[in-house]
Scaffold this motif. Structure first.
Motif, short mmCIF file in Angstrom:
data_model
loop_
_atom_site.label_atom_id
_atom_site.label_comp_id
_atom_site.label_asym_id
_atom_site.label_seq_id
_atom_site.Cartn_x
_atom_site.Cartn_y
_atom_site.Cartn_z
N ILE A 44 -17.66 25.93 17.12
CA ILE A 44 -16.54 25.92 17.97
C ILE A 44 -16.17 24.48 17.63
O ILE A 44 -17.09 23.62 18.27
CB ILE A 44 -17.29 26.22 19.35
CG1 ILE A 44 -17.24 27.15 19.57
CG2 ILE A 44 -15.11 25.59 20.58
CD1 ILE A 44 -17.68 27.88 20.87
N ILE A 45 -14.62 24.08 17.87
CA ILE A 45 -13.69 23.06 17.12
C ILE A 45 -13.17 23.05 18.30
O ILE A 45 -12.30 23.81 18.26
CB ILE A 45 -13.04 22.89 16.11
CG1 ILE A 45 -14.30 23.09 14.64
CG2 ILE A 45 -12.43 21.47 16.16
CD1 ILE A 45 -13.82 23.22 13.48
N LEU A 46 -13.57 22.37 19.72
CA LEU A 46 -12.50 21.60 20.77
C LEU A 46 -11.44 21.15 20.33
O LEU A 46 -11.94 19.40 20.52
CB LEU A 46 -13.18 22.06 21.94
CG LEU A 46 -14.40 22.96 21.77
CD1 LEU A 46 -15.63 22.11 23.38
CD2 LEU A 46 -13.85 24.04 22.43
N ALA A 47 -10.29 20.65 21.02
CA ALA A 47 -9.14 19.97 20.45
C ALA A 47 -9.06 19.12 22.38
O ALA A 47 -9.99 19.39 22.98
CB ALA A 47 -7.71 20.79 20.96
N LYS A 48 -9.04 17.83 22.11
CA LYS A 48 -9.07 16.73 22.43
C LYS A 48 -8.21 17.44 23.13
O LYS A 48 -7.81 16.55 24.57
CB LYS A 48 -9.55 15.59 22.57
CG LYS A 48 -10.98 15.49 21.98
CD LYS A 48 -11.10 13.55 21.31
CE LYS A 48 -12.45 13.04 21.28
NZ LYS A 48 -12.23 11.72 21.02
N ARG A 49 -6.89 17.29 23.14
CA ARG A 49 -5.35 17.77 24.42
C ARG A 49 -5.39 19.33 24.59
O ARG A 49 -5.53 20.10 23.59
CB ARG A 49 -4.70 16.48 23.70
CG ARG A 49 -3.72 17.15 21.92
CD ARG A 49 -2.62 16.67 22.67
NE ARG A 49 -1.95 17.01 21.59
CZ ARG A 49 -0.41 17.91 20.47
NH1 ARG A 49 -0.72 18.45 21.60
NH2 ARG A 49 -0.55 18.57 19.90
N GLU A 50 -4.59 19.51 25.59
CA GLU A 50 -4.11 20.77 25.70
C GLU A 50 -2.67 21.13 25.05
O GLU A 50 -2.06 20.62 24.21
CB GLU A 50 -3.89 21.17 27.06
CG GLU A 50 -4.96 20.83 28.13
CD GLU A 50 -5.13 21.43 29.60
OE1 GLU A 50 -3.89 22.45 29.82
OE2 GLU A 50 -5.41 20.99 30.34
N PHE A 51 -2.99 22.10 24.23
CA PHE A 51 -1.27 22.69 23.60
C PHE A 51 -1.40 24.72 23.99
O PHE A 51 -2.60 25.19 23.97
CB PHE A 51 -1.09 22.26 22.45
CG PHE A 51 -2.52 22.68 21.46
CD1 PHE A 51 -2.08 23.51 20.09
CD2 PHE A 51 -3.50 21.71 21.16
CE1 PHE A 51 -3.92 23.61 19.71
CE2 PHE A 51 -4.53 21.73 20.59
CZ PHE A 51 -4.58 22.47 19.91
N GLU A 52 -0.31 24.79 23.54
CA GLU A 52 -0.69 26.23 23.96
C GLU A 52 -0.74 27.31 22.31
O GLU A 52 -0.73 28.47 22.34
CB GLU A 52 1.04 26.84 24.64
CG GLU A 52 0.49 26.49 26.40
CD GLU A 52 2.00 26.60 26.75
OE1 GLU A 52 2.29 27.59 26.92
OE2 GLU A 52 2.42 26.79 28.28
N ARG A 53 -0.15 26.46 21.11
CA ARG A 53 0.22 26.85 20.36
C ARG A 53 -0.61 26.26 19.23
O ARG A 53 -0.21 24.96 19.20
CB ARG A 53 1.67 27.47 20.00
CG ARG A 53 2.13 28.30 20.73
CD ARG A 53 3.27 28.47 20.52
NE ARG A 53 4.32 29.72 21.12
CZ ARG A 53 4.79 29.61 22.18
NH1 ARG A 53 4.98 28.13 23.09
NH2 ARG A 53 5.95 30.07 22.97
N PHE A 54 -0.91 26.94 18.56
CA PHE A 54 -2.01 26.30 17.06
C PHE A 54 -0.33 25.67 16.45
O PHE A 54 -0.91 24.18 16.15
CB PHE A 54 -2.92 26.97 15.91
CG PHE A 54 -3.29 26.31 15.79
CD1 PHE A 54 -4.67 25.13 15.91
CD2 PHE A 54 -3.23 25.98 13.68
CE1 PHE A 54 -5.10 24.67 15.10
CE2 PHE A 54 -3.75 25.51 13.01
CZ PHE A 54 -4.63 24.41 13.48
#
Length: 69
Positions: free
Chosen positions: A34-44
């Protein structure tokens, strides 16, 4: 910035500037990760060019590693 949840810490593989790479605790297929983003976003589509460039590096590194197995 988002930190790794407890359930992902045991599967931690590598930290990047914008991403975490972790092994999937549910191995649906061998080598699942799994590649997890370090910041939140709703849309890629909201990731910026720097995040996108690094994501391509992460993916190429994993593709190379999996091709060796």
């Amino acid at each position: 910035m988002i930190t790794l949840d407890e359930k992902y810490k045991n599967g931690f593989l590598k930290e990047y500037t914008h991403w975490y790479l972790v092994i999937s605790f549910r191995q649906h297929t061998p080598g699942s990760f799994i590649i997890l983003a370090k910041r939140e976003f709703e849309r890629f589509s909201e990731i910026n060019s720097e995040e996108y460039s690094e994501l391509m590096v992460v993916m190429k590194e994993m593709e190379g590693a999996l091709a060796k197995t």
